[in-house]
Write an enzyme that holds these catalytic residues in place. Structure first.
Site, mmCIF file in Angstrom:
data_model
loop_
_atom_site.group_PDB
_atom_site.id
_atom_site.type_symbol
_atom_site.label_atom_id
_atom_site.label_comp_id
_atom_site.label_asym_id
_atom_site.label_seq_id
_atom_site.Cartn_x
_atom_site.Cartn_y
_atom_site.Cartn_z
ATOM 1 N N GLN A 5 4.168 -5.567 2.362
ATOM 2 C CA GLN A 5 3.674 -6.489 3.380
ATOM 3 C C GLN A 5 3.431 -7.859 2.756
ATOM 4 O O GLN A 5 3.291 -7.983 1.537
ATOM 5 C CB GLN A 5 2.369 -5.988 3.999
ATOM 6 N N ASN A 34 0.873 -1.170 0.000
ATOM 7 C CA ASN A 34 0.000 0.000 0.000
ATOM 8 C C ASN A 34 0.907 1.216 0.000
ATOM 9 O O ASN A 34 1.746 1.355 0.886
ATOM 10 C CB ASN A 34 -0.880 0.030 1.249
ATOM 11 N N HIS A 43 7.495 0.576 2.341
ATOM 12 C CA HIS A 43 7.528 -0.834 2.756
ATOM 13 C C HIS A 43 6.397 -1.597 2.090
ATOM 14 O O HIS A 43 5.402 -1.018 1.660
ATOM 15 C CB HIS A 43 7.395 -0.951 4.279
ATOM 16 N N HIS A 51 7.210 5.507 5.734
ATOM 17 C CA HIS A 51 8.443 4.839 5.287
ATOM 18 C C HIS A 51 8.085 3.757 4.256
ATOM 19 O O HIS A 51 7.232 2.910 4.514
ATOM 20 C CB HIS A 51 9.149 4.201 6.486
#
Lengths: 325, 71
Positions: free
Chosen positions: A151, A136, A149, A147
């Site tokens: 998942q 996302n 990233h 930050h």
């Protein structure tokens, strides 16, 4: 408290995860939990002064290896079960202000290899039936940490969207002997009007029935089901086309373009999914520089998406923004 | 008018530069073949964390400098 509850009316599981109400929400950069732990500063999730790529279990997971006992009992109509699974966070840069679009091809290639590693390790767990890798990006899609990233959710069941793709792929295979997505990608490549970019291993296009103005799919040209099927050349080709598409996204409105990236691989429940085909789907919420595509009555209430644009027009726009890598 | 043009060109150039700092293809190929290493640690609360490093980076600093962010 987290648990899985079944909706018999639509035949889908959903998860409760009440602990996520208390998760960190858009902290200032000085208190980012995904940055490296700097000497003399507060400890973050990564206890070292720098890193390349890290993966770790989410502090606020929807699925747990050792799940809670459900708050309610099943009663014959309302089924409930422990939310057993794994939720990982994958941080691919220690630079708080970067994004996947701004990382190098070399770095994205490393991430592809990490995705492969995590897919193989998580799918080997006996309670995991599907490994879902996603990102996302941007407040517009609801991120709670700026930050960059991604998942990974390792579910104890096959998610409904994947199940529908599997069903339709199998029906097509039984009818024609072929692969539905192989044939769709070949049609898109030959037609060209919705193409964005391609290389030896992958094609990127806005699909014929795109639900979002800039919805983009990246499809393996060879018949592949999962990361573990890719050759080293294909892994590098995937990194290259990801860089091209993501950089083109950022050029549309000269902004860091928000999106949901959803990686679709075969299920991991031990079944034979030779007819299924690996692909990545992007759902960017922007329809103009200042307007978002919302899931409103028709989309949320009836499941019918209405796209305010023509895929052929948006693909031409994106295609013009693609640069060689 | 000339100054305005220079400013616009510079701003666009900065954006494009940020997007287009590409590595030498030979360097990418070399990195593509670099061995991937993993190091798993216990986070102390039952969770695990895995560090991924590649090739020579495995022995030293692990980060890679991203392109400058000017978004």
């Amino acid at each position: 408290m987290s648990e899985l509850r079944y909706n018999p009316l639509i035949g889908e599981w959903m998860a409760t995860a009440t602990q996520r109400q208390d998760r960190t929400f858009l902290p200032p950069a000085d208190f980012c939990p995904l940055c490296p732990t700097k000497p003399g500063h507060f400890p973050t999730e990564v206890p070292e002064a720098d890193y390349d790529i890290v993966a770790f279990e989410n502090r606020f997971p929807s699925l747990k290896t050792h799940p809670d006992i459900p708050a309610v009992e099943p009663d014959g109509i309302f089924d409930v079960r422990p939310s057993r699974g794994v939720c990982e966070v994958v941080i691919y840069t220690s630079n708080h202000n970067s994004s996947l679009a701004r990382e190098s091809v070399g770095k994205i290639h490393k991430l592809v290899r990490v995705w492969r590693h995590r897919f193989a390790e998580l799918e080997a767990l006996d309670f995991v039936k599907y490994v879902f890798i996603f990102e996302n990006k941007g407040e517009a899609v609801g991120v709670t940490l700026h930050h960059p990233h991604g998942q990974i959710y390792a579910y104890p069941f096959v998610p409904p969207l994947i199940e529908r793709e599997v069903t339709h792929s199998l029906e097509y295979h039984e009818k024609t002997g072929g692969c539905l997505l192989c044939d769709m990608a070949a049609r898109e490549t030959a037609d060209g009007r919705r193409m964005i970019a391609e290389n030896a291993g992958f094609a990127a296009y806005i699909p014929f029935a795109a639900r979002y103005p800039y919805e983009t799919h990246i499809v393996a040209k060879a018949h592949r089901q999962a990361f573990t099927d890719f050759s080293p050349d294909e892994e590098l080709d995937l990194a290259r086309i990801l860089k091209q598409v993501l950089a083109a996204f950022d050029r549309i409105f000269n902004m860091s373009f928000p999106y949901i990236m959803s990686i679709h691989q075969r299920p991991s429940d031990g079944g034979d999914y030779g007819y299924y085909h690996f692909h990545i789907e992007f759902y960017p919420p922007m329809r103009t520089a200042t307007k978002l595509k919302y899931l409103a009555g028709s989309e949320a209430g009836a499941g019918v998406y209405i796209n305010d644009t023509l895929p052929e027009v948006k693909a031409a726009e994106l295609r013009a923004l693609v640069e060689p890598v | 008018m000339g100054s305005l043009s220079i400013i616009i060109t510079a701003v666009r150039g900065k954006w494009r530069l940020a997007d287009n700092i590409m590595k030498d293809p030979n360097q990418i190929e070399k990195e593509a073949n670099a061995e991937m290493h993993t190091r798993r640690i216990d986070m102390g609360d039952g969770r695990y964390l895995i560090f991924f490093t590649f090739g020579d980076e495995a022995e030293g600093r692990t980060g890679e400098t991203a392109e400058p962010n000017d978004v």
